[in-house]
Design an enzyme around this catalytic site. Structure first.
Site: not given
Length: 495
Positions: A292, A465-467, A469
């Site tokens: 994501p 990657d929003h997972r 940070c």
């Protein structure tokens, strides 16, 4: 006695490779560790040395053919028994290629990598497995200057090798059996460099050898566009050439409208997804499906960065590229924001925060998009980092990286500014967590101290990657790098 040389395990989970060119022919006498064939795996192009010495009895496979690990490449006989007819390959022996090489005294730790050089003769491309007409099917892989450089503001200097003089493209061909296209004519006597296996296969599937064309690339390198243009030109020529008058007993033949014979040049061309393109496609697809991602960008005044580069030249007498200096800032930023130097283990649902920084440098090579890695970049000085980048740029010309140089990256730097664009929402190099893009550096109007001035400006694009940070961490890293670019002296506080 006949001995079989098998395609060894290429490592990194690779089980197949494509034959690029044979470097020997049946009847040649070879020595241990002599390079006998050039193959291309999904990682790189390598020359495989033979674990045996003797006389080459048979070659198995043609250029462009896919072979698998454990499959027979060639057979070698003792010089005394070279007059005996070659026998068909038998079942693969139980010993691995590496073990066989060691038992015969080969210097190869793994066949194809790390061989000794003392017994290796100059590289020579054989005329073909069967000689004669098949000689045209053996292209010579030559380095080019078509790779993307890592210098944002200017291209790499031209190479010093001589450029072969060719007749102008507009001149009529002397003689050819297959017609001509705007990119040149087929000449069985010539050998233009053809690096890409896709280009070779596309030409072969359409009944000719790509190396007989005059390429439009650097040093006559044959590009895919050259082959496609020749195919279109040949199709148009075939449909527009007047035919002989029909005999009284022949019936009129209606004009064909199939894609293969349409005269508008719109016939479809099928290009197989294989080799490096197959690996890149799989990795990018996985990245899009699994990560994501989010993108942020920032315009930065890089005028002071160029001034700092000039000061370094005056102080040390050494040139430092702008990319090398930005890479220095990136490494310092990753020390401040280590979350971005991570990857996600989806199986265990854990974030792996790496203790070392292996900096990947995205490069557009003649083989396609590749990301060679500078391992342990965090421990390098700016001078060492500059030298490592320069080495990657040199190797990017022909894309011949060792497999180990293409693995283990933890963060990627992408200088798409050398392609002439300002920004890009890049795809993260899976399984990494972030990629930083550098746009082109150009002069723009900029407000300085409430007044309009002309400054050198660059756009930085950050995909993360929003997972791993949130936006605050990514923005903190991006603004840190931007601050170092705008005021390089500020980096001294963190050294």
């Amino acid at each position: 006695m006949s001995r079989e040389f098998l395609l060894p395990d290429l490592g990194e989970g690779l089980t197949e490779a494509e034959i690029v060119a044979w470097l020997v022919a049946p009847g040649d006498t070879i020595v241990i560790d002599q390079a006998v064939v050039e193959v291309e795996s999904a990682k790189s192009v390598v020359e495989l040395p033979s674990p045996y010495g003797g006389v080459v009895a048979s070659l198995f496979g043609e250029p462009g053919q896919i072979i698998h690990a454990g499959q027979v490449l060639l057979t070698v006989t003792d010089p005394a028994g070279s007059d005996a007819p070659a026998t068909a390959p038998t079942a693969a022996p139980a010993a691995t290629p590496t073990a066989v090489a060691a038992s015969e005294g080969s210097g190869a730790v793994l066949i194809g990598y790390g061989t000794t050089e003392s017994t290796r003769p100059p590289r020579r491309v054989a005329a073909g497995r069967f000689g004669g007409a098949s000689a045209a099917s053996v292209p010579v892989a030559a380095p080019t200057d078509a790779a993307q450089t890592t210098e944002p503001v200017r291209s790499e200097p031209a190479r010093s090798e001589p450029v072969r003089s060719e007749p102008a493209r507009s001149e009529p061909a002397a003689s050819t059996s297959t017609g001509s296209a705007s990119t040149g004519t087929l000449d069985p006597a010539r050998r233009s460099p053809v690096v890409s296996p896709i280009v070779r296969r596309l030409a072969r599937d359409n009944g000719f050898d790509a190396s007989t064309l005059i390429g439009s690339g650097q040093n006559d390198l044959v590009l895919r566009s050259d082959v496609e243009e020749y195919i279109r030109g040949r199709t148009v020529s075939a449909t527009s050439t007047p035919t002989s008058a029909p005999t009284p007993t022949s019936a009129p033949v209606p004009a064909s409208t199939t894609p293969a014979t349409r005269n508008d040049g719109s016939a479809a061309i099928r290009i197989p997804i294989s080799g490096l393109r197959k690996v890149v496609s799989a990795r990018l697809t996985t990245s899009r499906q699994e990560i994501p991602e989010a993108t942020i960008w920032l315009d930065v005044d890089a005028t002071a960065l160029f001034a700092a580069r000039d000061q370094l030249l005056q102080a040390t007498g050494e040139r430092f590229s702008v990319t090398a200096l930005i890479a220095r800032f990136v490494l310092s930023g990753l020390r401040q924001f280590p979350e971005l130097n991570s990857s996600v283990d989806t199986a265990s649902q854990e974030i792996l925060q790496h203790s070392v920084v292996n900096l990947g440098i995205a490069a557009q090579t003649s083989r396609g998009l590749m990301v060679p890695v500078i391992h342990d970049a965090h421990a390098m000085s700016t001078r060492q980092l500059r030298d490592s980048l320069a080495e990657l740029v040199a190797r990017s010309a022909d894309g011949t990286f060792a497999p180990s140089a293409l693995t283990g990256g933890t963060f990627t730097l992408n200088n798409f500014g050398s392609l002439g664009v300002d920004g890009s929402a890049a795809i993260i190099n899976h399984p990494e967590a972030a990629i930083l893009g550098i746009g082109r550096m150009i002069e723009r109007p900029w407000v300085v101290n409430h007044e309009l001035a002309v400054r050198t400006v660059v756009e930085l694009s950050m995909v993360f990657d929003h997972r791993v940070c949130d936006g605050g961490t990514a923005a903190g890293f991006l603004t840190y790098v931007a601050r170092c670019i705008e005021n390089p002296v500020s980096l001294l506080a963190d050294l």
